[in-house]
Write a protein that holds these residues in place. Structure first.
Motif, PDB file in Angstrom:
ATOM      1  N   PRO A  69       0.812  -1.226   0.000  1.00 57.14           N
ATOM      2  CA  PRO A  69       0.000   0.000   0.000  1.00 57.14           C
ATOM      3  C   PRO A  69       0.846   1.277   0.000  1.00 57.14           C
ATOM      4  O   PRO A  69       0.523   2.238  -0.684  1.00 57.14           O
ATOM      5  CB  PRO A  69      -0.826  -0.115   1.276  1.00 57.14           C
ATOM      6  N   THR A 126      -2.247  -3.585  -6.371  1.00 59.16           N
ATOM      7  CA  THR A 126      -2.288  -3.907  -4.941  1.00 59.16           C
ATOM      8  C   THR A 126      -3.287  -5.002  -4.605  1.00 59.16           C
ATOM      9  O   THR A 126      -3.180  -5.618  -3.552  1.00 59.16           O
ATOM     10  CB  THR A 126      -2.658  -2.667  -4.104  1.00 59.16           C
ATOM     11  N   LEU A 154      -7.403   0.551   0.563  1.00 65.13           N
ATOM     12  CA  LEU A 154      -5.964   0.757   0.464  1.00 65.13           C
ATOM     13  C   LEU A 154      -5.477   1.701   1.557  1.00 65.13           C
ATOM     14  O   LEU A 154      -4.470   1.434   2.217  1.00 65.13           O
ATOM     15  CB  LEU A 154      -5.610   1.308  -0.922  1.00 65.13           C
TER      16      LEU A 154
END
Length: 119
Positions: free
Chosen positions: A9, A30, A38
């Motif tokens: 992140p 991600t 996130l």
């Protein structure tokens, strides 16, 4: 064949902020579904990092105290949750710490003794 690289992140937010990466690409790299997820994960990582730094700065006495308090919670946690109001947890932990410390001392003493076995 090009393999997609997964980012942490913090790296993803860095690329988004500094290099103009789109939100869609950030999420793709991600594995998160939304930018909010996130950010939550990033905040969690920052908190965990801060706790790890605090642990490294602890003296051996403070570390032993933390381990003893954790042992009290493992041994007497159910009792404390059911019978002790949260405002009195600290007092009850102080009361129970000697029991845990005596048990640990007894275990160390017993482990240090050699048993006379007849062969």
């Amino acid at each position: 064949m090009i393999q997609q690289q997964m980012m942490s992140p913090s790296w993803a937010l860095y690329y988004w902020r500094e290099h103009g990466m789109t939100i869609k690409n950030v999420l793709r790299h991600t594995g998160f579904r939304s930018i909010n997820e996130l950010h939550v994960e990033h905040e969690y990582d920052l908190g965990a990092d801060e706790m790890a730094k605090e642990d490294l700065m602890m003296s051996p006495e403070e570390r032993q105290r933390e381990e003893d308090v954790e042992a009290v919670w493992q041994e007497f946690g159910d009792y404390m949750r059911e019978m002790v109001p949260p405002s009195e947890y600290d007092l009850e932990i102080e009361r129970l710490l000697p029991l845990i410390q005596m048990r640990q001392q007894a275990q160390r003493t017993a482990a240090g003794r050699s048993f006379n076995r007849r062969q």
